[in-house]
Design a protein around this motif. Sequence first.
Motif, PDB file in Angstrom:
ATOM      1  N   ARG A  18       0.798  -1.199   0.000  1.00  0.00           N
ATOM      2  CA  ARG A  18       0.000   0.000   0.000  1.00  0.00           C
ATOM      3  C   ARG A  18       0.843   1.267   0.000  1.00  0.00           C
ATOM      4  O   ARG A  18       0.307   2.341   0.149  1.00  0.00           O
ATOM      5  CB  ARG A  18      -0.895   0.014   1.246  1.00  0.00           C
ATOM      6  CG  ARG A  18      -1.932  -1.033   1.219  1.00  0.00           C
ATOM      7  CD  ARG A  18      -2.714  -1.135   2.493  1.00  0.00           C
ATOM      8  NE  ARG A  18      -2.821   0.082   3.238  1.00  0.00           N
ATOM      9  CZ  ARG A  18      -3.066   0.132   4.523  1.00  0.00           C
ATOM     10  NH1 ARG A  18      -3.230  -0.963   5.199  1.00  0.00           N
ATOM     11  NH2 ARG A  18      -3.171   1.273   5.150  1.00  0.00           N
ATOM     12  N   GLU A  19       2.138   1.187  -0.109  1.00  0.00           N
ATOM     13  CA  GLU A  19       2.934   2.391  -0.026  1.00  0.00           C
ATOM     14  C   GLU A  19       3.857   2.533  -1.234  1.00  0.00           C
ATOM     15  O   GLU A  19       4.361   1.572  -1.755  1.00  0.00           O
ATOM     16  CB  GLU A  19       3.735   2.424   1.269  1.00  0.00           C
ATOM     17  CG  GLU A  19       4.626   1.223   1.459  1.00  0.00           C
ATOM     18  CD  GLU A  19       5.260   1.185   2.825  1.00  0.00           C
ATOM     19  OE1 GLU A  19       6.411   1.627   2.913  1.00  0.00           O
ATOM     20  OE2 GLU A  19       4.600   0.738   3.758  1.00  0.00           O
ATOM     21  N   ARG A  41      -7.420   2.312  -1.410  1.00  0.00           N
ATOM     22  CA  ARG A  41      -6.565   2.717  -0.298  1.00  0.00           C
ATOM     23  C   ARG A  41      -5.334   3.478  -0.782  1.00  0.00           C
ATOM     24  O   ARG A  41      -4.960   4.470  -0.228  1.00  0.00           O
ATOM     25  CB  ARG A  41      -6.097   1.484   0.488  1.00  0.00           C
ATOM     26  CG  ARG A  41      -7.191   0.674   1.078  1.00  0.00           C
ATOM     27  CD  ARG A  41      -7.683   1.253   2.340  1.00  0.00           C
ATOM     28  NE  ARG A  41      -6.794   0.861   3.420  1.00  0.00           N
ATOM     29  CZ  ARG A  41      -6.950   1.289   4.640  1.00  0.00           C
ATOM     30  NH1 ARG A  41      -7.910   2.089   4.945  1.00  0.00           N
ATOM     31  NH2 ARG A  41      -6.128   0.913   5.588  1.00  0.00           N
ATOM     32  N   SER A  73       6.108   5.682   8.760  1.00  0.00           N
ATOM     33  CA  SER A  73       5.849   4.719   7.688  1.00  0.00           C
ATOM     34  C   SER A  73       6.761   4.931   6.493  1.00  0.00           C
ATOM     35  O   SER A  73       6.605   4.267   5.483  1.00  0.00           O
ATOM     36  CB  SER A  73       4.388   4.830   7.246  1.00  0.00           C
ATOM     37  OG  SER A  73       4.160   6.103   6.664  1.00  0.00           O
ATOM     38  N   ASP A  78       0.858   5.928   6.558  1.00  0.00           N
ATOM     39  CA  ASP A  78       0.093   4.783   7.048  1.00  0.00           C
ATOM     40  C   ASP A  78       0.382   4.434   8.506  1.00  0.00           C
ATOM     41  O   ASP A  78      -0.340   3.641   9.098  1.00  0.00           O
ATOM     42  CB  ASP A  78       0.367   3.544   6.195  1.00  0.00           C
ATOM     43  CG  ASP A  78      -0.479   3.514   4.947  1.00  0.00           C
ATOM     44  OD1 ASP A  78      -1.462   4.270   4.872  1.00  0.00           O
ATOM     45  OD2 ASP A  78      -0.166   2.730   4.050  1.00  0.00           O
ATOM     46  N   HIS A 113      -2.376   2.173   8.888  1.00  0.00           N
ATOM     47  CA  HIS A 113      -1.955   0.791   9.126  1.00  0.00           C
ATOM     48  C   HIS A 113      -1.713   0.568  10.618  1.00  0.00           C
ATOM     49  O   HIS A 113      -2.021  -0.478  11.158  1.00  0.00           O
ATOM     50  CB  HIS A 113      -0.687   0.493   8.333  1.00  0.00           C
ATOM     51  CG  HIS A 113      -0.091  -0.835   8.639  1.00  0.00           C
ATOM     52  ND1 HIS A 113      -0.669  -2.016   8.255  1.00  0.00           N
ATOM     53  CD2 HIS A 113       1.023  -1.173   9.317  1.00  0.00           C
ATOM     54  CE1 HIS A 113       0.067  -3.022   8.684  1.00  0.00           C
ATOM     55  NE2 HIS A 113       1.100  -2.536   9.332  1.00  0.00           N
TER      56      HIS A 113
END
Length: 124
Positions: A18-19, A41, A73, A78, A113
């Motif tokens: 997700r990053e 997301r 993060s 996140d 997260h």
Amino acid sequence: MSREFVNCGTVETVVYCRESMNCVARLLRSARINVWYDARRTLTPKPDGEARITQILKEKFPKATSLKVVDISGGCGDMYEIHVETEEFKDKRTVQQHQMINQALKEEIKGMHGIRIFTSFPKR
């Protein structure tokens, strides 16, 4: 619940992340690894999360003598580490102090997260 995914390469291996998708996708494509990620997301912009969270906490805890928010993060927004020192935490157990922070950041936490919370009250 159905999920919406975006394909960023050739089909060989599936990696969920997700990053920093553009950078990660380029690196993995060179190794011929397929990258899929949840578009809802990842594509949501997170402009200056530290400042936004700091502002929310300043409004919720105006008597805070110390307030620090750090994005841990790697810049994707996140995961944050939060330190709050305020008189409002006096006579409250640690779990109650953390619940106050969680309640103040209820909407922001939905997109995170993880979060590390450190609370205290001024010693006199």
